[in-house]
Design a protein around this motif. Structure first.
Motif, PDB file in Angstrom:
ATOM      1  N   GLU A   1       1.037  -1.155  -0.326  1.00  0.00           N
ATOM      2  CA  GLU A   1       0.239   0.344   0.017  1.00  0.00           C
ATOM      3  C   GLU A   1       0.707   1.697   0.529  1.00  0.00           C
ATOM      4  OE1 GLU A   1      -3.642   2.386  -0.008  1.00  0.00           O
ATOM      5  OE2 GLU A   1      -2.707   0.171  -0.607  1.00  0.00           O
ATOM      6  N   THR A   2       2.006   1.365   1.043  1.00  0.00           N
ATOM      7  CA  THR A   2       3.366   2.000   0.882  1.00  0.00           C
ATOM      8  C   THR A   2       3.405   2.557  -0.743  1.00  0.00           C
ATOM      9  OG1 THR A   2       3.762   2.211   3.182  1.00  0.00           O
ATOM     10  CG2 THR A   2       4.696   3.302   2.015  1.00  0.00           C
ATOM     11  N   ALA A   3       4.272   1.595  -1.375  1.00  0.00           N
ATOM     12  CA  ALA A   3       4.712   1.840  -2.185  1.00  0.00           C
ATOM     13  C   ALA A   3       3.521   2.366  -3.725  1.00  0.00           C
ATOM     14  CB  ALA A   3       4.781   0.526  -3.002  1.00  0.00           C
ATOM     15  N   ARG A   4       2.184   1.893  -3.438  1.00  0.00           N
ATOM     16  CA  ARG A   4       1.003   2.708  -4.433  1.00  0.00           C
ATOM     17  C   ARG A   4       0.971   4.055  -3.799  1.00  0.00           C
ATOM     18  NH1 ARG A   4      -3.764   4.200  -4.348  1.00  0.00           N
ATOM     19  NH2 ARG A   4      -4.382   3.486  -2.629  1.00  0.00           N
ATOM     20  N   ARG A   5       0.968   3.959  -3.211  1.00  0.00           N
ATOM     21  CA  ARG A   5       0.545   5.569  -2.506  1.00  0.00           C
ATOM     22  C   ARG A   5       1.923   6.632  -3.273  1.00  0.00           C
ATOM     23  NH1 ARG A   5      -3.639   6.882   2.137  1.00  0.00           N
ATOM     24  NH2 ARG A   5      -5.149   4.698   1.962  1.00  0.00           N
ATOM     25  N   LEU A   6       2.743   5.948  -2.538  1.00  0.00           N
ATOM     26  CA  LEU A   6       4.078   7.234  -3.190  1.00  0.00           C
ATOM     27  C   LEU A   6       4.782   6.881  -4.908  1.00  0.00           C
ATOM     28  CD1 LEU A   6       6.497   5.864  -0.192  1.00  0.00           C
ATOM     29  CD2 LEU A   6       5.426   8.321  -0.332  1.00  0.00           C
ATOM     30  N   HIS A   7       3.803   5.617  -5.203  1.00  0.00           N
ATOM     31  CA  HIS A   7       4.030   5.522  -6.809  1.00  0.00           C
ATOM     32  C   HIS A   7       5.542   4.952  -6.529  1.00  0.00           C
ATOM     33  CE1 HIS A   7      -0.021   7.745  -7.633  1.00  0.00           C
ATOM     34  NE2 HIS A   7       0.653   8.630  -6.872  1.00  0.00           N
ATOM     35  N   MET A   8       5.643   4.059  -6.668  1.00  0.00           N
ATOM     36  CA  MET A   8       7.271   3.274  -6.635  1.00  0.00           C
ATOM     37  C   MET A   8       6.874   1.749  -6.396  1.00  0.00           C
ATOM     38  SD  MET A   8       8.836   4.168  -2.520  1.00  0.00           S
ATOM     39  CE  MET A   8      10.549   4.539  -3.830  1.00  0.00           C
ATOM     40  N   HIS A   9       7.939   1.198  -6.960  1.00  0.00           N
ATOM     41  CA  HIS A   9       8.230  -0.563  -6.940  1.00  0.00           C
ATOM     42  C   HIS A   9       7.718  -1.202  -5.736  1.00  0.00           C
ATOM     43  CE1 HIS A   9       9.071  -4.213  -7.939  1.00  0.00           C
ATOM     44  NE2 HIS A   9       8.739  -4.349  -9.839  1.00  0.00           N
ATOM     45  N   ARG A  10       7.241  -1.848  -5.183  1.00  0.00           N
ATOM     46  CA  ARG A  10       7.365  -2.675  -3.954  1.00  0.00           C
ATOM     47  C   ARG A  10       8.743  -3.072  -3.843  1.00  0.00           C
ATOM     48  NH1 ARG A  10       7.308  -7.614  -2.075  1.00  0.00           N
ATOM     49  NH2 ARG A  10       6.672  -8.152  -4.327  1.00  0.00           N
ATOM     50  N   ARG A  11       9.530  -3.646  -4.620  1.00  0.00           N
ATOM     51  CA  ARG A  11      10.658  -4.316  -4.256  1.00  0.00           C
ATOM     52  C   ARG A  11      11.515  -3.102  -4.134  1.00  0.00           C
ATOM     53  NH1 ARG A  11      11.539  -9.040  -8.783  1.00  0.00           N
ATOM     54  NH2 ARG A  11       9.681 -10.290  -7.707  1.00  0.00           N
ATOM     55  N   THR A  12      11.707  -1.857  -5.031  1.00  0.00           N
ATOM     56  CA  THR A  12      12.534  -0.393  -4.370  1.00  0.00           C
ATOM     57  C   THR A  12      11.853   0.050  -2.919  1.00  0.00           C
ATOM     58  OG1 THR A  12      12.605  -0.214  -7.157  1.00  0.00           O
ATOM     59  CG2 THR A  12      13.353   1.535  -5.635  1.00  0.00           C
ATOM     60  N   LEU A  13      10.669  -0.315  -3.064  1.00  0.00           N
ATOM     61  CA  LEU A  13      10.594  -0.095  -1.081  1.00  0.00           C
ATOM     62  C   LEU A  13      11.015  -0.499  -0.465  1.00  0.00           C
ATOM     63  CD1 LEU A  13       9.155   2.401   0.537  1.00  0.00           C
ATOM     64  CD2 LEU A  13       6.975   0.676  -0.006  1.00  0.00           C
ATOM     65  N   GLN A  14      11.074  -2.376  -0.340  1.00  0.00           N
ATOM     66  CA  GLN A  14      11.174  -2.776   0.395  1.00  0.00           C
ATOM     67  C   GLN A  14      13.177  -2.405   0.500  1.00  0.00           C
ATOM     68  OE1 GLN A  14      10.051  -6.723  -1.481  1.00  0.00           O
ATOM     69  NE2 GLN A  14       9.054  -6.640   0.936  1.00  0.00           N
ATOM     70  N   ARG A  15      14.059  -2.226  -0.711  1.00  0.00           N
ATOM     71  CA  ARG A  15      14.826  -1.983  -0.407  1.00  0.00           C
ATOM     72  C   ARG A  15      15.614  -0.386   0.596  1.00  0.00           C
ATOM     73  NH1 ARG A  15      15.536  -4.276  -5.239  1.00  0.00           N
ATOM     74  NH2 ARG A  15      15.386  -2.115  -6.264  1.00  0.00           N
ATOM     75  N   ILE A  16      14.624  -0.330   0.355  1.00  0.00           N
ATOM     76  CA  ILE A  16      15.235   1.381   1.081  1.00  0.00           C
ATOM     77  C   ILE A  16      14.134   1.341   2.775  1.00  0.00           C
ATOM     78  CG2 ILE A  16      13.918   3.663   1.694  1.00  0.00           C
ATOM     79  CD1 ILE A  16      13.482   4.171  -1.844  1.00  0.00           C
ATOM     80  N   LEU A  17      13.409   1.178   2.690  1.00  0.00           N
ATOM     81  CA  LEU A  17      12.839   0.255   4.309  1.00  0.00           C
ATOM     82  C   LEU A  17      14.050  -0.379   4.615  1.00  0.00           C
ATOM     83  CD1 LEU A  17       9.057  -0.499   3.937  1.00  0.00           C
ATOM     84  CD2 LEU A  17      10.525   2.178   4.626  1.00  0.00           C
ATOM     85  N   ALA A  18      14.765  -1.330   4.341  1.00  0.00           N
ATOM     86  CA  ALA A  18      15.809  -2.021   4.659  1.00  0.00           C
ATOM     87  C   ALA A  18      16.927  -1.659   5.564  1.00  0.00           C
ATOM     88  CB  ALA A  18      16.251  -3.457   3.678  1.00  0.00           C
ATOM     89  N   LYS A  19      17.524  -0.688   4.617  1.00  0.00           N
ATOM     90  CA  LYS A  19      18.307   0.090   5.074  1.00  0.00           C
ATOM     91  C   LYS A  19      17.983   1.210   6.062  1.00  0.00           C
ATOM     92  CE  LYS A  19      20.255   0.483   0.057  1.00  0.00           C
ATOM     93  NZ  LYS A  19      20.049   0.742  -0.553  1.00  0.00           N
ATOM     94  N   ARG A  20      19.325   2.071   6.507  1.00  0.00           N
ATOM     95  CA  ARG A  20      18.994   2.977   7.881  1.00  0.00           C
ATOM     96  C   ARG A  20      18.328   3.959   7.380  1.00  0.00           C
ATOM     97  NH1 ARG A  20      23.473   2.780  12.338  1.00  0.00           N
ATOM     98  NH2 ARG A  20      22.264   4.420  12.830  1.00  0.00           N
ATOM     99  N   GLY A  21      18.167   4.313   7.820  1.00  0.00           N
ATOM    100  CA  GLY A  21      18.165   6.249   7.614  1.00  0.00           C
ATOM    101  C   GLY A  21      19.447   7.180   7.591  1.00  0.00           C
ATOM    102  N   PRO A  22      19.248   7.721   6.584  1.00  0.00           N
ATOM    103  CA  PRO A  22      20.108   8.710   6.096  1.00  0.00           C
ATOM    104  C   PRO A  22      20.740   9.804   7.249  1.00  0.00           C
ATOM    105  CG  PRO A  22      19.419   9.341   4.641  1.00  0.00           C
ATOM    106  CD  PRO A  22      18.476   8.047   5.604  1.00  0.00           C
ATOM    107  N   ARG A  23      21.834  10.239   7.291  1.00  0.00           N
ATOM    108  CA  ARG A  23      22.203  11.163   8.551  1.00  0.00           C
ATOM    109  C   ARG A  23      21.640  12.685   7.935  1.00  0.00           C
ATOM    110  NH1 ARG A  23      22.963   9.468  13.265  1.00  0.00           N
ATOM    111  NH2 ARG A  23      24.032   7.703  12.668  1.00  0.00           N
TER     112      ARG A  23
END
Length: 183
Positions: A161-183
């Protein structure tokens, strides 16, 4: 500090409205140290009760609250006290919401994360000059990360649902969420 207290004026009453209790408590302490007399509200309803009891000279209001829109608080305060200086805080720095906030009577608009120095500067600004840029602004990567995290939480941590609302591919979003946030 004395110079700041003279800028505040004789009525140092300040209403802080945000549904993030930890942020609200920290901001209230910091604003009290700067000479304000803070009252806090975690919801639109609580803020309305405080305004009805005594309209403050200053207010800092989060745009999105659990039980409604912070602009309702801005409007109610503006109706009760036309000279109040009101700052709208939000996690979304969109131009449309900034325009709406100012039209409703906000004095200024700040994107989160804003610290007590940013808030104090905005509250006490005469509006004649642009405030100086923040000392340590968030990087563009950090702003993007914060936005993704907020939408993810609003979608109840549903990746699809997050990927749909952000207009991104689900796998791309999963990769982003798996990483630590930038400083």
């Amino acid at each position: 500090m004395d110079d700041m207290n003279t800028q505040i004026g004789s009525d140092a009453s300040l209403l802080l409205v945000d549904d993030d209790e930890i942020f609200l408590t920290r901001l209230a302490r910091a604003m009290d140290k700067r000479g304000f007399q803070s009252e806090t509200a975690l919801s639109v309803a609580a803020a309305m009760r405080l305004i009805e009891r005594r309209a403050p000279a200053y207010a800092v209001v989060d745009l999105r609250l659990e039980d409604g829109n912070g602009l309702d608080v801005v409007e109610a305060l503006r109706d009760k006290r036309a000279d109040a200086r009101i700052i709208v805080l939000t996690g979304y720095g969109a131009i449309a919401t900034a325009v709406a906030a100012v039209k409703m009577g906000a004095t200024d608009y700040l994107a989160k994360p804003a610290d007590a120095n940013d808030v104090t500067s905005a509250l006490l600004s005469s509006g004649e000059f642009l405030p100086p840029p923040p000392e340590n602004p968030m990087s563009a990567d950090r702003v993007r990360w914060e936005h993704i995290q907020r939408v993810y939480e609003q979608c109840e941590r549903n990746v699809s649902e997050t990927a749909r609302r952000l207009h991104m591919h689900r796998r791309t979003l999963q990769r982003i969420l798996a990483k630590r946030g930038p400083r």
